[in-house]
Design an enzyme around this catalytic site. Structure first.
Site, short mmCIF file in Angstrom:
data_model
loop_
_atom_site.label_atom_id
_atom_site.label_comp_id
_atom_site.label_asym_id
_atom_site.label_seq_id
_atom_site.Cartn_x
_atom_site.Cartn_y
_atom_site.Cartn_z
CB SER A 7 -4.09 37.16 -27.92
OG SER A 7 -4.18 38.57 -27.94
CG HIS A 32 -3.86 36.48 -32.17
ND1 HIS A 32 -4.42 36.13 -33.38
CD2 HIS A 32 -4.62 37.51 -31.71
CE1 HIS A 32 -5.47 36.89 -33.64
NE2 HIS A 32 -5.60 37.75 -32.64
CG ASP A 34 -5.24 41.01 -30.88
OD1 ASP A 34 -5.88 40.56 -31.83
OD2 ASP A 34 -5.10 40.41 -29.80
CG MET A 36 -6.59 46.64 -31.72
SD MET A 36 -7.48 46.62 -30.16
CE MET A 36 -7.49 44.86 -29.81
CG HIS A 65 -6.92 40.05 -35.42
ND1 HIS A 65 -7.65 39.82 -34.28
CD2 HIS A 65 -7.81 40.54 -36.31
CE1 HIS A 65 -8.91 40.15 -34.47
NE2 HIS A 65 -9.03 40.61 -35.70
CG MET A 67 -9.01 44.00 -35.08
SD MET A 67 -8.97 43.60 -33.32
CE MET A 67 -7.27 43.09 -33.16
CG MET A 136 -13.58 38.81 -34.66
SD MET A 136 -11.98 38.56 -33.86
CE MET A 136 -12.27 39.19 -32.20
N GLY A 141 -11.59 44.61 -30.04
CA GLY A 141 -11.14 45.87 -29.44
C GLY A 141 -10.50 45.67 -28.07
CG PHE A 142 -11.66 46.63 -25.32
CD1 PHE A 142 -10.75 47.58 -24.88
CD2 PHE A 142 -12.73 47.03 -26.11
CE1 PHE A 142 -10.91 48.92 -25.21
CE2 PHE A 142 -12.90 48.37 -26.45
CZ PHE A 142 -11.99 49.32 -26.00
N GLY A 143 -9.47 42.76 -24.66
CA GLY A 143 -9.34 41.41 -24.14
C GLY A 143 -10.35 41.17 -23.03
CG ASP A 174 -9.27 36.75 -31.44
OD1 ASP A 174 -9.14 36.72 -30.20
OD2 ASP A 174 -8.77 37.63 -32.16
N GLY A 175 -11.57 35.29 -28.97
CA GLY A 175 -12.41 36.05 -28.04
C GLY A 175 -13.10 35.18 -27.01
N GLY A 176 -12.74 35.37 -25.76
CA GLY A 176 -13.41 34.65 -24.68
C GLY A 176 -13.08 33.17 -24.61
N GLY A 196 -6.07 35.32 -25.01
CA GLY A 196 -5.29 36.38 -24.38
C GLY A 196 -5.38 36.30 -22.87
C1 DX5 Z 1 -9.90 41.21 -29.31
C2 DX5 Z 1 -8.65 40.59 -29.85
C3 DX5 Z 1 -8.30 39.31 -29.22
C4 DX5 Z 1 -8.08 39.37 -27.74
C5 DX5 Z 1 -8.73 38.15 -27.19
O1 DX5 Z 1 -10.23 42.30 -30.09
O2 DX5 Z 1 -8.79 40.34 -31.25
O3 DX5 Z 1 -7.22 38.67 -29.87
O4 DX5 Z 1 -6.75 39.39 -27.34
O5 DX5 Z 1 -8.69 38.25 -25.84
P1 DX5 Z 1 -9.36 37.21 -24.84
O6 DX5 Z 1 -8.79 35.88 -25.13
O7 DX5 Z 1 -8.97 37.79 -23.52
O8 DX5 Z 1 -10.84 37.28 -25.10
ZN ZN Z 2 -7.21 39.06 -32.18
#
Ligand code: DX5
Ligand code: ZN
Length: 224
Positions: A7, A32, A34, A36, A65, A67, A136, A141-143, A174-176, A196
């Site tokens: 990402s 990927h 994102d 937003m 993706h 959002m 998710m 919203g955030f990495g 996606d996420g963490g 990401g």
């Molecule tokens: C969060 C995004 C993700 C983000 C994941 O809203 O949809 O794609 O980049 O980031 P990491 O891998 O750092 O959790």
């Molecule tokens: Zn994403």
């Protein structure tokens, strides 16, 4: 088949081409992106012009993706800019069936995304339309947020339903996602791993991608 989808949210936006090349050299096979809008999620990123530029610097599929609120209004533009996969949030779509069909009409793979608080059962009526489902594992919203383990049972359920109903959608998470969490999501059924921070947050994206993919592939072997 396990795929790594780096990402770009955590990449250096002034050096996207170079960073994407490094992540792809490390085994990333989908990029990927994102999108937003500052309304559906409390953050703003990029739109179709950036997708159009990315299209020129990489051959790998671009996974957009969305959002954003009112995704129908922008799907044609993202498709025209070069998106290969487009996913929309279940929570943002009043007419989800129509929106997914709109994505397909534009010759893109159609995905649906659910937030951590959205039940997986809410997708039961679109399972045979979608090409992929994105679970998710953080609030979008955030990495660099912490993985939410409650997402695991959704991946398991989606894999069970797919087998039972003879369907073919793919399961994305996606996420963490990090070398520490990747084993659990793969064993739960995730096949497309978005990451990401673990790829672009620090160090070398190529080495990071290799490490993550290796951990994911090892977990696949443990599944059998
Ligand atoms: C969060 C995004 C993700 C983000 C994941 O809203 O949809 O794609 O980049 O980031 P990491 O891998 O750092 O959790
Ligand atoms: Zn994403």
């Amino acid at each position: 088949m396990i795929e790594l989808a780096p990402s770009i949210l955590s990449a250096d936006f002034a050096r996207l081409a170079e960073q994407i090349r490094a992540a792809v050299a490390g085994g990333g096979s989908v990029i990927h992106v994102d999108i937003m809008d500052g309304h559906f999620v409390p953050n703003i990123t990029v739109g179709p012009p950036v997708v159009r530029s990315l299209r020129k610097v990489t051959e790998v599929p671009l996974d957009c993706h969305l959002m954003i609120e009112n995704p129908d209004q922008y799907i044609p533009e993202f498709a025209d800019a070069g998106a290969d996969w487009i996913s929309v949030h279940q929570e943002a779509c009043v007419h989800l069936d129509r929106t997914l069909n709109l994505i397909k009409e534009h010759d893109c793979r159609a995905g649906v995304v659910i937030n951590p608080a959205t039940p997986v059962d809410s997708l039961s009526e679109v399972l045979d339309i979608v090409d992929y489902i994105l679970v998710m594992s953080v609030n979008p919203g955030f990495g660099a947020q912490k993985f939410i383990p409650n997402s695991l049972h959704k991946m398991r359920r989606l894999a069970e339903w797919r087998a039972k109903r003879g369907l073919s959608y793919r399961i994305e998470v996606d996420g963490g996602i990090s070398p520490e969490t990747v084993g659990d999501v793969v064993r739960a059924g995730a096949e497309i791993l978005v990451a990401g921070n673990a790829v672009f947050g620090h160090g070398d994206p190529k080495t990071n991608a290799e490490k993550l993919l290796k951990a994911g592939l090892e977990a696949t072997l443990q599944k059998v």
